[in-house]
Design a protein around this motif. Sequence first.
Motif, short mmCIF file in Angstrom:
data_model
loop_
_atom_site.label_atom_id
_atom_site.label_comp_id
_atom_site.label_asym_id
_atom_site.label_seq_id
_atom_site.Cartn_x
_atom_site.Cartn_y
_atom_site.Cartn_z
N UNK A 225 0.86 -1.19 0.00
CA UNK A 225 0.00 0.00 0.00
C UNK A 225 0.90 1.24 0.00
N UNK A 226 0.66 2.12 -0.99
CA UNK A 226 1.47 3.34 -1.11
C UNK A 226 0.57 4.52 -1.46
N UNK A 227 0.66 5.60 -0.68
CA UNK A 227 0.02 6.84 -1.09
C UNK A 227 0.88 7.48 -2.18
N UNK A 228 0.25 7.90 -3.26
CA UNK A 228 0.99 8.33 -4.44
C UNK A 228 0.98 9.83 -4.69
N UNK A 229 -0.12 10.53 -4.32
CA UNK A 229 -0.16 11.96 -4.65
C UNK A 229 -1.30 12.65 -3.91
N UNK A 230 -1.16 13.99 -3.83
CA UNK A 230 -2.25 14.84 -3.41
C UNK A 230 -3.01 15.25 -4.67
N UNK A 231 -4.15 14.62 -4.89
CA UNK A 231 -4.91 14.89 -6.10
C UNK A 231 -5.76 16.14 -6.00
N UNK A 232 -6.49 16.41 -7.05
CA UNK A 232 -7.31 17.61 -7.09
C UNK A 232 -8.42 17.59 -6.06
N UNK A 233 -8.97 16.41 -5.76
CA UNK A 233 -10.05 16.32 -4.78
C UNK A 233 -9.86 15.18 -3.81
N UNK A 234 -8.72 14.46 -3.89
CA UNK A 234 -8.50 13.30 -3.02
C UNK A 234 -7.01 13.04 -2.86
N UNK A 235 -6.69 12.27 -1.83
CA UNK A 235 -5.33 11.75 -1.66
C UNK A 235 -5.33 10.34 -2.25
N UNK A 236 -4.58 10.15 -3.29
CA UNK A 236 -4.63 8.91 -4.07
C UNK A 236 -3.58 7.90 -3.56
N UNK A 237 -3.91 6.63 -3.74
CA UNK A 237 -2.99 5.58 -3.32
C UNK A 237 -2.97 4.45 -4.34
N UNK A 238 -1.94 3.61 -4.23
CA UNK A 238 -1.78 2.42 -5.05
C UNK A 238 -1.70 1.22 -4.13
N UNK A 239 -2.52 0.19 -4.43
CA UNK A 239 -2.55 -1.03 -3.63
C UNK A 239 -2.21 -2.21 -4.55
N UNK A 240 -1.31 -3.08 -4.10
CA UNK A 240 -0.89 -4.23 -4.91
C UNK A 240 -0.90 -5.50 -4.06
N UNK A 241 -1.39 -6.59 -4.67
CA UNK A 241 -1.39 -7.88 -3.97
C UNK A 241 -1.39 -9.00 -5.01
N UNK A 242 -0.94 -10.18 -4.57
CA UNK A 242 -0.81 -11.34 -5.46
C UNK A 242 -2.03 -12.26 -5.33
N UNK A 243 -2.40 -12.87 -6.47
CA UNK A 243 -3.48 -13.86 -6.48
C UNK A 243 -3.04 -15.05 -7.33
N UNK A 244 -3.73 -16.18 -7.17
CA UNK A 244 -3.50 -17.35 -8.01
C UNK A 244 -4.38 -17.24 -9.26
N UNK A 245 -3.77 -16.99 -10.41
CA UNK A 245 -4.52 -16.80 -11.64
C UNK A 245 -3.63 -17.09 -12.84
N UNK A 246 -4.26 -17.53 -13.94
CA UNK A 246 -3.51 -17.84 -15.16
C UNK A 246 -4.07 -17.09 -16.37
N UNK A 247 -5.07 -16.26 -16.19
CA UNK A 247 -5.64 -15.53 -17.32
C UNK A 247 -6.02 -14.12 -16.87
N UNK A 248 -6.16 -13.25 -17.84
CA UNK A 248 -6.52 -11.86 -17.55
C UNK A 248 -7.93 -11.76 -16.98
N UNK A 249 -8.81 -12.67 -17.37
CA UNK A 249 -10.18 -12.65 -16.86
C UNK A 249 -10.19 -12.89 -15.35
N UNK A 250 -9.38 -13.83 -14.88
CA UNK A 250 -9.31 -14.09 -13.44
C UNK A 250 -8.78 -12.86 -12.70
N UNK A 251 -7.83 -12.18 -13.32
CA UNK A 251 -7.29 -10.97 -12.70
C UNK A 251 -8.35 -9.89 -12.61
N UNK A 252 -9.15 -9.74 -13.67
CA UNK A 252 -10.22 -8.73 -13.66
C UNK A 252 -11.29 -9.07 -12.62
N UNK A 253 -11.61 -10.36 -12.50
CA UNK A 253 -12.60 -10.75 -11.48
C UNK A 253 -12.09 -10.43 -10.08
N UNK A 254 -10.80 -10.72 -9.84
CA UNK A 254 -10.22 -10.43 -8.53
C UNK A 254 -10.22 -8.93 -8.25
#
Length: 296
Positions: A225-254
């Motif tokens: 979890x990383x806060x990335x910037x002071x945006x125009x109307x919000x404080x934005x962040x980036x969240x990353x985590x790993x899942x078990x998946x072998x296709x882009x569809x599984x990633x989109x569902x997650x």
Amino acid sequence: MKDQFNTALGNLIDKLIGWFNAIIESIPNLILAILVLIAAYFAAKYVSRLVGKIVDKRVEQDSIKSAISRVSAVVVVALGLFIALGVLNLGKALTSLLAGAGVVGLAIGLALQGTLANTFAGLILSFRKKIQIGNWVETTGYSGEVVDINLKDFTLREADNNMVIIPNKTILDNPLKNYSLTTRMRVFLECGVGYESDLEKVQQLTKETIANTFDQVEKPEDVEFYFTEFGGSSINYLCRFWIDAESMLEKLRAKTEAIIAIKKAYDQEGINIPFPIRTLQFDNNLNINSSDSKES
């Protein structure tokens, strides 16, 4: 006149007798050449089946297996033909045949340059272990499941069930991302919270929500979890985590599950996810009774 006729007739008879003697002398070689051709025919069938079994272990595409088997059979038959011509002492005919085949092959190669390039590219793709039917790949701006690889093209089924047919040469000449080579994918989730929010609470709540939603995430500390910037109307962040998946569809569902879970958690804790707001100001009065308008 009669003497000339007799002389010509004698020469013709001598020539026919010479041909007859040559045929008689060549009968053993002719029989041997025929036996060589017959042996080459049966050997070609055996080699074709053998090559087919070997290729079947490495290639799933029926069109590729059939083409390789036929090419191997043609090579064996051509080899038998050359041996048979050599047995008949037709060296000049063999040389002429090879020269003619070279010229014809060059002409065909120039005429079918693009087709041959796709054919050889299809053979190469069929033996690549990193590209198999059923894999989810992304290339040349398209993403989907590989449903067919033949001697002409490479077929993808996109997420919307549309088929994309790409020439084999294009696949070899461009980068290709294969999502099915690994069993884990990283999900990237970007969001923003209001300036009035407790950022430490937002960070901890987001991590706990992700860990409780996905079995693959064992503990909140596994979520980045990383806060990335002071945006125009919000404080934005980036969240990353790993899942078990072998296709882009599984990633989109997650990613969808994560968004739903985070939205519910924020609503329960009263954390605001703001949206851009545009303010229109109308306090500048326009004087329509100016001197310029009166003069006009």
